[in-house]
Structure formats: C-alpha cells, structure tokens
Design a protein around this motif. Structure first.
Motif, PDB file in Angstrom:
ATOM      1  N   ILE A   1     -35.823 -52.046   3.469  1.00  0.00           N
ATOM      2  CA  ILE A   1     -36.616 -52.661   4.532  1.00  0.00           C
ATOM      3  C   ILE A   1     -36.671 -51.657   5.675  1.00  0.00           C
ATOM      4  CG2 ILE A   1     -36.563 -54.573   6.193  1.00  0.00           C
ATOM      5  CD1 ILE A   1     -35.459 -56.330   3.954  1.00  0.00           C
ATOM      6  N   ALA A   2     -37.630 -51.786   6.559  1.00  0.00           N
ATOM      7  CA  ALA A   2     -37.791 -50.870   7.697  1.00  0.00           C
ATOM      8  C   ALA A   2     -36.441 -50.611   8.365  1.00  0.00           C
ATOM      9  CB  ALA A   2     -38.774 -51.465   8.692  1.00  0.00           C
ATOM     10  N   PRO A   3     -36.265 -49.423   8.950  1.00  0.00           N
ATOM     11  CA  PRO A   3     -34.973 -49.062   9.546  1.00  0.00           C
ATOM     12  C   PRO A   3     -34.402 -50.091  10.523  1.00  0.00           C
ATOM     13  CG  PRO A   3     -36.407 -47.157   9.489  1.00  0.00           C
ATOM     14  CD  PRO A   3     -37.235 -48.334   9.046  1.00  0.00           C
ATOM     15  N   ALA A   4     -35.265 -50.792  11.251  1.00  0.00           N
ATOM     16  CA  ALA A   4     -34.786 -51.796  12.204  1.00  0.00           C
ATOM     17  C   ALA A   4     -34.226 -53.032  11.497  1.00  0.00           C
ATOM     18  CB  ALA A   4     -35.920 -52.205  13.142  1.00  0.00           C
ATOM     19  N   GLY A   5     -34.513 -53.193  10.206  1.00  0.00           N
ATOM     20  CA  GLY A   5     -34.069 -54.375   9.474  1.00  0.00           C
ATOM     21  C   GLY A   5     -35.019 -55.534   9.676  1.00  0.00           C
ATOM     22  N   ALA A   6     -34.796 -56.613   8.938  1.00  0.00           N
ATOM     23  CA  ALA A   6     -35.667 -57.786   9.026  1.00  0.00           C
ATOM     24  C   ALA A   6     -34.852 -59.013   9.411  1.00  0.00           C
ATOM     25  CB  ALA A   6     -36.356 -58.025   7.691  1.00  0.00           C
ATOM     26  N   ARG A   7     -35.437 -59.822  10.257  1.00  0.00           N
ATOM     27  CA  ARG A   7     -34.776 -61.066  10.641  1.00  0.00           C
ATOM     28  C   ARG A   7     -35.369 -62.259   9.895  1.00  0.00           C
ATOM     29  NH1 ARG A   7     -38.036 -63.826  13.990  1.00  0.00           N
ATOM     30  NH2 ARG A   7     -39.580 -62.677  15.167  1.00  0.00           N
ATOM     31  N   GLU A   8     -36.554 -62.054   9.322  1.00  0.00           N
ATOM     32  CA  GLU A   8     -37.198 -63.109   8.539  1.00  0.00           C
ATOM     33  C   GLU A   8     -37.889 -62.465   7.337  1.00  0.00           C
ATOM     34  OE1 GLU A   8     -40.653 -66.534   8.989  1.00  0.00           O
ATOM     35  OE2 GLU A   8     -39.920 -65.499  10.765  1.00  0.00           O
ATOM     36  N   VAL A   9     -37.684 -63.050   6.142  1.00  0.00           N
ATOM     37  CA  VAL A   9     -38.301 -62.529   4.921  1.00  0.00           C
ATOM     38  C   VAL A   9     -38.959 -63.686   4.191  1.00  0.00           C
ATOM     39  CG1 VAL A   9     -37.903 -61.393   2.713  1.00  0.00           C
ATOM     40  CG2 VAL A   9     -36.576 -60.700   4.709  1.00  0.00           C
ATOM     41  N   GLU A  10     -40.214 -63.495   3.809  1.00  0.00           N
ATOM     42  CA  GLU A  10     -40.945 -64.495   3.036  1.00  0.00           C
ATOM     43  C   GLU A  10     -41.237 -63.917   1.660  1.00  0.00           C
ATOM     44  OE1 GLU A  10     -45.203 -66.847   2.984  1.00  0.00           O
ATOM     45  OE2 GLU A  10     -44.500 -65.972   4.856  1.00  0.00           O
ATOM     46  N   ASN A  11     -40.799 -64.619   0.628  1.00  0.00           N
ATOM     47  CA  ASN A  11     -41.022 -64.183  -0.748  1.00  0.00           C
ATOM     48  C   ASN A  11     -42.264 -64.882  -1.288  1.00  0.00           C
ATOM     49  OD1 ASN A  11     -40.921 -63.354  -3.373  1.00  0.00           O
ATOM     50  ND2 ASN A  11     -39.109 -64.517  -3.919  1.00  0.00           N
ATOM     51  N   GLY A  12     -43.390 -64.212  -1.248  1.00  0.00           N
ATOM     52  CA  GLY A  12     -44.632 -64.772  -1.773  1.00  0.00           C
ATOM     53  C   GLY A  12     -44.921 -64.310  -3.193  1.00  0.00           C
ATOM     54  N   THR A  13     -43.930 -63.719  -3.856  1.00  0.00           N
ATOM     55  CA  THR A  13     -44.126 -63.213  -5.217  1.00  0.00           C
ATOM     56  C   THR A  13     -43.824 -64.300  -6.240  1.00  0.00           C
ATOM     57  OG1 THR A  13     -41.860 -62.465  -5.604  1.00  0.00           O
ATOM     58  CG2 THR A  13     -43.324 -60.953  -4.416  1.00  0.00           C
ATOM     59  N   LEU A  14     -43.967 -63.933  -7.504  1.00  0.00           N
ATOM     60  CA  LEU A  14     -43.651 -64.846  -8.603  1.00  0.00           C
ATOM     61  C   LEU A  14     -42.244 -64.610  -9.145  1.00  0.00           C
ATOM     62  CD1 LEU A  14     -47.054 -64.653 -10.509  1.00  0.00           C
ATOM     63  CD2 LEU A  14     -46.296 -66.364  -8.851  1.00  0.00           C
ATOM     64  N   VAL A  15     -41.439 -63.792  -8.437  1.00  0.00           N
ATOM     65  CA  VAL A  15     -40.088 -63.447  -8.881  1.00  0.00           C
ATOM     66  C   VAL A  15     -39.110 -63.685  -7.726  1.00  0.00           C
ATOM     67  CG1 VAL A  15     -38.653 -61.626  -9.881  1.00  0.00           C
ATOM     68  CG2 VAL A  15     -41.097 -61.645 -10.345  1.00  0.00           C
ATOM     69  N   ASP A  16     -37.926 -64.219  -8.022  1.00  0.00           N
ATOM     70  CA  ASP A  16     -36.921 -64.474  -7.000  1.00  0.00           C
ATOM     71  C   ASP A  16     -36.352 -63.176  -6.436  1.00  0.00           C
ATOM     72  OD1 ASP A  16     -37.386 -67.097  -7.693  1.00  0.00           O
ATOM     73  OD2 ASP A  16     -35.503 -67.358  -8.759  1.00  0.00           O
ATOM     74  N   VAL A  17     -35.911 -63.225  -5.179  1.00  0.00           N
ATOM     75  CA  VAL A  17     -35.435 -62.054  -4.444  1.00  0.00           C
ATOM     76  C   VAL A  17     -33.991 -62.263  -3.993  1.00  0.00           C
ATOM     77  CG1 VAL A  17     -35.728 -60.813  -2.248  1.00  0.00           C
ATOM     78  CG2 VAL A  17     -37.711 -61.373  -3.604  1.00  0.00           C
ATOM     79  N   ILE A  18     -33.240 -61.169  -3.930  1.00  0.00           N
ATOM     80  CA  ILE A  18     -31.918 -61.174  -3.313  1.00  0.00           C
ATOM     81  C   ILE A  18     -31.990 -60.234  -2.120  1.00  0.00           C
ATOM     82  CG2 ILE A  18     -29.464 -60.630  -3.574  1.00  0.00           C
ATOM     83  CD1 ILE A  18     -29.774 -61.220  -6.557  1.00  0.00           C
ATOM     84  N   LEU A  19     -31.593 -60.737  -0.946  1.00  0.00           N
ATOM     85  CA  LEU A  19     -31.582 -59.951   0.288  1.00  0.00           C
ATOM     86  C   LEU A  19     -30.182 -59.415   0.543  1.00  0.00           C
ATOM     87  CD1 LEU A  19     -33.603 -62.398   2.560  1.00  0.00           C
ATOM     88  CD2 LEU A  19     -34.462 -60.378   1.367  1.00  0.00           C
ATOM     89  N   TYR A  20     -30.103 -58.190   1.057  1.00  0.00           N
ATOM     90  CA  TYR A  20     -28.818 -57.529   1.310  1.00  0.00           C
ATOM     91  C   TYR A  20     -28.747 -57.054   2.758  1.00  0.00           C
ATOM     92  CZ  TYR A  20     -28.692 -57.173  -3.784  1.00  0.00           C
ATOM     93  OH  TYR A  20     -28.701 -57.451  -5.119  1.00  0.00           O
ATOM     94  N   PRO A  21     -27.554 -57.074   3.349  1.00  0.00           N
ATOM     95  CA  PRO A  21     -27.390 -56.547   4.706  1.00  0.00           C
ATOM     96  C   PRO A  21     -27.216 -55.022   4.724  1.00  0.00           C
ATOM     97  CG  PRO A  21     -25.338 -57.528   3.976  1.00  0.00           C
ATOM     98  CD  PRO A  21     -26.354 -57.761   2.878  1.00  0.00           C
ATOM     99  N   THR A  22     -27.165 -54.404   3.561  1.00  0.00           N
ATOM    100  CA  THR A  22     -26.993 -52.952   3.443  1.00  0.00           C
ATOM    101  C   THR A  22     -28.304 -52.299   2.994  1.00  0.00           C
ATOM    102  OG1 THR A  22     -26.287 -53.128   1.143  1.00  0.00           O
ATOM    103  CG2 THR A  22     -24.559 -53.201   2.831  1.00  0.00           C
ATOM    104  N   ARG A  23     -28.422 -50.981   3.136  1.00  0.00           N
ATOM    105  CA  ARG A  23     -29.643 -50.256   2.761  1.00  0.00           C
ATOM    106  C   ARG A  23     -29.721 -49.959   1.268  1.00  0.00           C
ATOM    107  NH1 ARG A  23     -33.663 -49.383   5.762  1.00  0.00           N
ATOM    108  NH2 ARG A  23     -33.917 -47.193   5.354  1.00  0.00           N
TER     109      ARG A  23
END
Length: 118
Positions: free
Chosen positions: A64-86
């Motif tokens: 994700i962008a260097p600043a990080g994300a505070r909100e993520v919307e998964n509009g895909t057809l596949v589930d996502v896992i979010l991580y606090p690391t790069r």
C-alpha cells in the motif's frame, strides 16, 4: 474402401484428438499464472488520498502507499488479508471478505500491505 486406408484415418483422428486434449490441458494449467482478483481494491491513505487498484494479481504481496491506509474496501471477487507490515508478514492481520471494507481502529497503525486468499 480398403482396410489399409481406414487404419491411417483412425490414427490421424486419434492423433488430432490427443493433440487437442493436450492443448486444452496445457492451457488450463497455465491459466492460473496470470489470474487476477476481478474488481477494485480501494483504500484511503492517512493523508486522505483515495487510491484504487483494479484487478490486481491474486499472487504475491501488494504494498500500500508509503503513508499506509486507514480504510480498505475490497471490491474484488476474492477475499483479502490486510497486514500492518510492508511485506505481508507479522501479527495483527485483518480478513476482509469480498465486497466488504475495513477501517482501522483509532490509535492503531495503518495497513501497509495486502494479499489475497486463494
């Protein structure tokens, strides 16, 4: 028609059928290499920028962008896992099913990468 003319014709038909089968098998075996998560992953950075990634690959770790994300919307057809690391490792992950979103809790750090469940 003689028996000797029928044998080459059968062999040719069998060879064609075998070739078509092998071609179909090879094509299906390679189809997963470029598979994408059809749809967008949209996130809002800590600096309020909205970024949309359309149909990313289901393989690998996505930064994700260097600043990080505070909100993520998964509009895909596949589930996502979010991580606090790069690098898509470590604790504190969040699972976001398809067509859902996640907002970080106040005081917690931003999301820095994501991967797909496949």
């Amino acid at each position: 028609m003689s028996v000797t003319a029928t044998v080459p014709r059968r062999r040719r038909r069998l060879a064609i059928a075998a070739g078509v089968s092998l071609l179909a098998l090879a094509a299906s075996g390679c189809s997963g290499l470029g598979r994408t998560a059809v749809g967008p992953v949209t996130y809002t950075t800590e600096r309020e920028a909205v970024i949309q990634v359309n149909s990313p690959s289901v393989r690998g770790c996505h930064r994700i962008a260097p600043a990080g994300a505070r909100e993520v919307e998964n509009g895909t057809l596949v589930d996502v896992i979010l991580y606090p690391t790069r690098d898509c490792t470590g604790r504190g992950t969040t699972y976001v099913p398809t067509r859902f979103s996640d907002v970080t809790a106040p005081g917690s750090g931003p999301w820095r990468s994501y991967s797909f469940v496949h």
